[in-house]
Design an enzyme around this catalytic site. Structure first.
Site, PDB file in Angstrom:
ATOM      1  N   ASP A 128       0.812  -1.227   0.000  1.00 35.18           N
ATOM      2  CA  ASP A 128       0.000   0.000   0.000  1.00 35.18           C
ATOM      3  C   ASP A 128       0.846   1.279   0.000  1.00 35.18           C
ATOM      4  O   ASP A 128       0.329   2.358  -0.288  1.00 35.18           O
ATOM      5  CB  ASP A 128      -0.921   0.036   1.227  1.00 35.18           C
ATOM      6  N   ARG A 163     -16.898  -1.049 -23.864  1.00 34.23           N
ATOM      7  CA  ARG A 163     -17.375  -1.161 -22.476  1.00 34.23           C
ATOM      8  C   ARG A 163     -16.650  -0.201 -21.543  1.00 34.23           C
ATOM      9  O   ARG A 163     -15.550   0.265 -21.837  1.00 34.23           O
ATOM     10  CB  ARG A 163     -17.083  -2.577 -21.951  1.00 34.23           C
ATOM     11  N   MET A 170      -5.795  -2.814  -4.551  1.00 38.37           N
ATOM     12  CA  MET A 170      -5.714  -2.699  -3.097  1.00 38.37           C
ATOM     13  C   MET A 170      -5.365  -1.262  -2.699  1.00 38.37           C
ATOM     14  O   MET A 170      -4.991  -0.449  -3.546  1.00 38.37           O
ATOM     15  CB  MET A 170      -4.712  -3.699  -2.535  1.00 38.37           C
ATOM     16  N   ARG A 273     -18.092  -3.756 -16.914  1.00 36.12           N
ATOM     17  CA  ARG A 273     -17.585  -4.996 -16.311  1.00 36.12           C
ATOM     18  C   ARG A 273     -16.554  -4.651 -15.227  1.00 36.12           C
ATOM     19  O   ARG A 273     -15.991  -3.555 -15.221  1.00 36.12           O
ATOM     20  CB  ARG A 273     -16.906  -5.873 -17.365  1.00 36.12           C
TER      21      ARG A 273
HETATM   22  O1  F6P Z   1      -2.077  -4.046   4.103  1.00 35.22           O
HETATM   23  C1  F6P Z   1      -1.944  -4.486   2.823  1.00 35.22           C
HETATM   24  C2  F6P Z   1      -3.234  -5.070   2.309  1.00 35.22           C
HETATM   25  O2  F6P Z   1      -2.899  -5.711   1.108  1.00 35.22           O
HETATM   26  C3  F6P Z   1      -4.385  -4.063   2.127  1.00 35.22           C
HETATM   27  O3  F6P Z   1      -4.300  -3.331   0.938  1.00 35.22           O
HETATM   28  C4  F6P Z   1      -5.586  -4.961   2.185  1.00 35.22           C
HETATM   29  O4  F6P Z   1      -6.734  -4.268   2.617  1.00 35.22           O
HETATM   30  C5  F6P Z   1      -5.187  -5.978   3.187  1.00 35.22           C
HETATM   31  O5  F6P Z   1      -3.785  -6.044   3.185  1.00 35.22           O
HETATM   32  C6  F6P Z   1      -5.789  -7.352   2.936  1.00 35.22           C
HETATM   33  O6  F6P Z   1      -5.444  -8.186   3.968  1.00 35.22           O
HETATM   34  P1  F6P Z   1      -5.728  -9.747   4.045  1.00 35.22           P
HETATM   35  O7  F6P Z   1      -4.708 -10.425   3.186  1.00 35.22           O
HETATM   36  O8  F6P Z   1      -5.535 -10.081   5.481  1.00 35.22           O
HETATM   37  O9  F6P Z   1      -7.108  -9.979   3.541  1.00 35.22           O
END
Ligand code: F6P
Length: 349
Positions: A128, A163, A170, A273
């Site tokens: 992130d 489309r 993430m 989509r």
């Molecule tokens: O913290 C990194 C991250 O990839 C976030 O972007 C995401 O919300 C979270 O982890 C997902 O976590 P998990 O793998 O526990 O579902």
């Protein structure tokens, strides 16, 4: 000196490169005994999760995703006697210092343990890219490249079918992956957690683009983006997969792409989509950039241990790796630079 290493929180490409670098320099240059703590903080609470790490254990792992030490979202401060058990286990295993590799949650625990007298050094990781104090975290570049490639691929099928394609990436608190992959992939609209987006404005932008003769559009949305139908709508929406909180108080995000696609189709009449990239962004081999950054972080982390600079994490600032106080990392998020948002907006609609 005996040094323990753990990886906590969500995995990310480059973790093995950090572990390898810490172990290589720790053994070769400092003659330390290195120990692997399995499954993050859980490995210091449950029995049987600490094992010696030799040079042979870290051979051939540089390019591999995941973590040879496994990971978990265990929060010792939420477990009865969690912190005292950690202290006992450190003593029992004669561990003099710890290197904790993780995001804001793992580093937050490390900061509190340091206040409690534990010799700990941090290494920031997360796809992130939202850890404060470092220009970037390893794992982000890999995720960014995966997302960009996905947007490129989605482009050709969107164009073939006239489309709108919504790509969900993430990004819980910060939209780094969304905004940078959106810029790199030529997205027509990008939604991210730092601000609320009005769906009626998204529809207007898409219609404006189509009135210029374009028959398709690409929308990139971060999983943590917040939407409202219009500035007058009362409710803002954060789409959740699950309301249950994890040990650090986070809900499970994901699925905003479906909601947005439904609203765009209703608001524009264009067939829409959705592609949700999810954990594909966290899996597989790290890019060369992430391997180099992870290696530099690992080497500097064991140097911090050697110099006794506990209570710090390693951070990239400009071209240098520098120590940065763990106490500053707690409950702060590195959100997107407004200048980057302005650049992305030039290409909206
Ligand atoms: O913290 C990194 C991250 O990839 C976030 O972007 C995401 O919300 C979270 O982890 C997902 O976590 P998990 O793998 O526990 O579902």
């Amino acid at each position: 000196m005996r040094v323990g290493i753990l990886t906590g929180g969500g995995d990310c490409p480059g973790l093995n490169a950090v572990i390898r670098a810490i172990v290589r320099k720790g053994i070769q240059n400092y003659n330390y005994e290195m120990l692997g703590i399995i499954e993050g903080w859980k490995g210091l609470i449950k029995d049987g999760l600490i094992k010696p790490l030799e040079l042979s254990d870290v051979s051939g792992i540089l390019h591999r995703g995941g973590t040879i030490l496994k990971t978990s979202r265990t929060n010792p401060f939420k477990i009865e006697n969690g912190v005292s058990t950690i202290k006992e286990n450190l003593k029992k295993n004669k561990i003099d210092a710890l290197v904790a590799i993780g995001g804001e949650d793992t580093l937050g625990v490390a900061a509190k343990l340091f206040q409690d007298g534990i010799h700990v050094v941090g290494v920031p990781k997360t796809i992130d890219n939202d850890v404060i104090g470092t220009d970037t975290t390893f794992g982000f570049d890999t995720a960014l490249n995966i997302a960009t490639e996905a947007i490129d691929r989605v482009h050709t099928t969107a164009e073939a079918h006239n489309r709108v394609m919504v790509v969900e990436v993430m990004g819980r608190h910060a939209g780094w992956i969304a905004v940078e992959s959106g810029i790199a992939g030529g997205a027509d609209i990008i939604l991210f957690p730092e601000r609320i987006t009005f769906v009626n404005e998204v529809c207007t932008l898409i219609k404006r683009r189509h009135s210029r003769g374009k028959d398709f559009s690409i929308v990139v949305v971060a999983e943590g983006a917040k939407i409202k139908m219009s500035p007058d709508s009362k409710e803002e929406e954060l789409v959740l997969q699950d309301r249950k909180l994890d040990a650090f108080g986070h809900v499970r995000l994901g699925g905003i792409g479906y909601k947005l696609a439904e609203l765009i189709e209703a608001g524009t009449d264009y067939e829409t989509r959705v592609v949700i990239l999810g954990h594909i962004q966290r899996g597989g081999s790290p890019t060369a950039f992430d391997r180099v950054l992870a290696t530099r972080f690992g080497v500097h982390a064991i140097d911090l241990v050697h110099r006794g600079q506990f209570g710090n994490m390693v951070a990239l600032q400009g071209t240098k790796i520098v120590p940065y106080p763990l106490s500053n990392v707690v409950s702060q998020t590195k959100t997107i630079d407004p200048e980057l948002i302005e650049t992305a907006e030039v290409f909206f609609g």
